[in-house]
Write an enzyme that holds these catalytic residues in place. Structure first.
Site, PDB file in Angstrom:
ATOM      1  N   ASP A   9      43.786  40.853  34.626  1.00 21.16           N
ATOM      2  CA  ASP A   9      42.483  40.361  34.071  1.00 21.16           C
ATOM      3  C   ASP A   9      41.741  41.681  33.681  1.00 21.16           C
ATOM      4  O   ASP A   9      42.102  42.675  34.293  1.00 21.16           O
ATOM      5  CB  ASP A   9      41.948  39.528  35.148  1.00 21.16           C
ATOM      6  CG  ASP A   9      40.671  39.059  34.642  1.00 21.16           C
ATOM      7  OD1 ASP A   9      40.434  38.568  33.310  1.00 21.16           O
ATOM      8  OD2 ASP A   9      39.730  39.201  35.496  1.00 21.16           O
ATOM      9  N   ASP A  11      37.695  41.415  32.939  1.00 17.72           N
ATOM     10  CA  ASP A  11      36.427  41.386  33.426  1.00 17.72           C
ATOM     11  C   ASP A  11      36.503  41.207  34.825  1.00 17.72           C
ATOM     12  O   ASP A  11      36.825  40.149  35.120  1.00 17.72           O
ATOM     13  CB  ASP A  11      35.491  40.422  32.701  1.00 17.72           C
ATOM     14  CG  ASP A  11      35.411  40.773  31.314  1.00 17.72           C
ATOM     15  OD1 ASP A  11      35.063  41.867  31.078  1.00 17.72           O
ATOM     16  OD2 ASP A  11      35.392  39.875  30.444  1.00 17.72           O
TER      17      ASP A  11
END
Ligand code: B16
Ligand code: MG
Length: 218
Positions: A9, A11
């Protein structure tokens, strides 16, 4: 060694942009009279921009015209882009570079699986884009996390089966998406929040090369 797919991922995992999303959503919510704090923010992590605004309006029992909705989305993104405009490699979270280097040295496949439509801009600012064999982001999917689409697409691009993929995620929605995809989920953050993950570490400094080797050889 085996070749597995490692999906990051963006953020809150590679870089702490989660704090800038928080600031931009808080500013926007308060400007339309809707209360917003860390609790609300947690539920927006990993969720697309459109779905995030829909959730905020739901919490405030507000309905908006389509034009106003689009205007608020643009405003939120402009504020967010302002916050990240000066971002450099110094904002890469601790030991992310060590883990990526370890994966490259052991010939593993690496993908990004992010809900953000700004993912490529950020990877370029961080000078990390060349390290990824595939980048799947909010521009490539029709469903946002917790739907598994983003991770399934990343696995397909890496040419690795979902069962041979490991996902690093900081959000409740993202951990659900990884589990739903049939992948191993590794939560990065608070284990009380990410309780559905297969493993949880506060950050990458707590993940040893030995643990990574075990994941690869499992
Ligand atoms: P954007 P991730 C997600 O990225 C963020 O966690 C979430 O807070 C944000 O709303 C979403 O991206 C969309 O981002 O507005 O930049 O398109 O955690 O999946 O990398
Ligand atoms: Mg995240």
């Amino acid at each position: 060694m085996n070749r597995k797919g490692f999906i990051f991922d963006l953020d809150g995992v590679i870089v702490d942009t989660a704090k800038y999303h928080y600031l931009a959503w808080k500013k926007l919510s308060e400007s339309i009279g809707i209360y917003f704090d860390e609790f609300q923010n947690e539920q927006l992590k990993g969720v697309s921009r459109i779905n995030s605004l829909e959730k905020i309006l739901g919490w405030g029992n507000k309905e908006l015209s389509r034009d106003k909705f689009m205007e608020l989305l643009a405003r939120k993104n402009n504020d967010y882009l302002d916050y990240i405009s000066n971002m450099t490699r110094s904002e890469i979270l601790p030991d992310v570079v060590r883990i990526i280097s370890f994966l490259k040295d052991t010939d593993q496949s690496i993908a990004l699986g992010s809900s953000s439509r700004n993912a490529r801009i950020i990877l370029k600012k961080l000078k990390l884009i060349k390290d990824f064999d595939a980048v799947v982001d909010g521009n490539n999917v029709s469903e946002s996390k917790p739907n598994p689409e983003v991770f399934l697409l990343a696995a397909e691009e890496l040419n690795v089966t979902p069962q041979d993929c490991v996902v690093f995620e900081d959000s409740i929605a993202g951990v659900k998406a990884a589990n739903e995809a049939g992948m191993m989920s590794i939560g990065i953050g608070d284990e009380k929040v990410l309780k559905e993950a297969d493993y949880v570490f506060t950050d990458f400094t707590k993940i040893s090369n030995q643990f990574m080797t075990e994941l690869i050889t499992k």
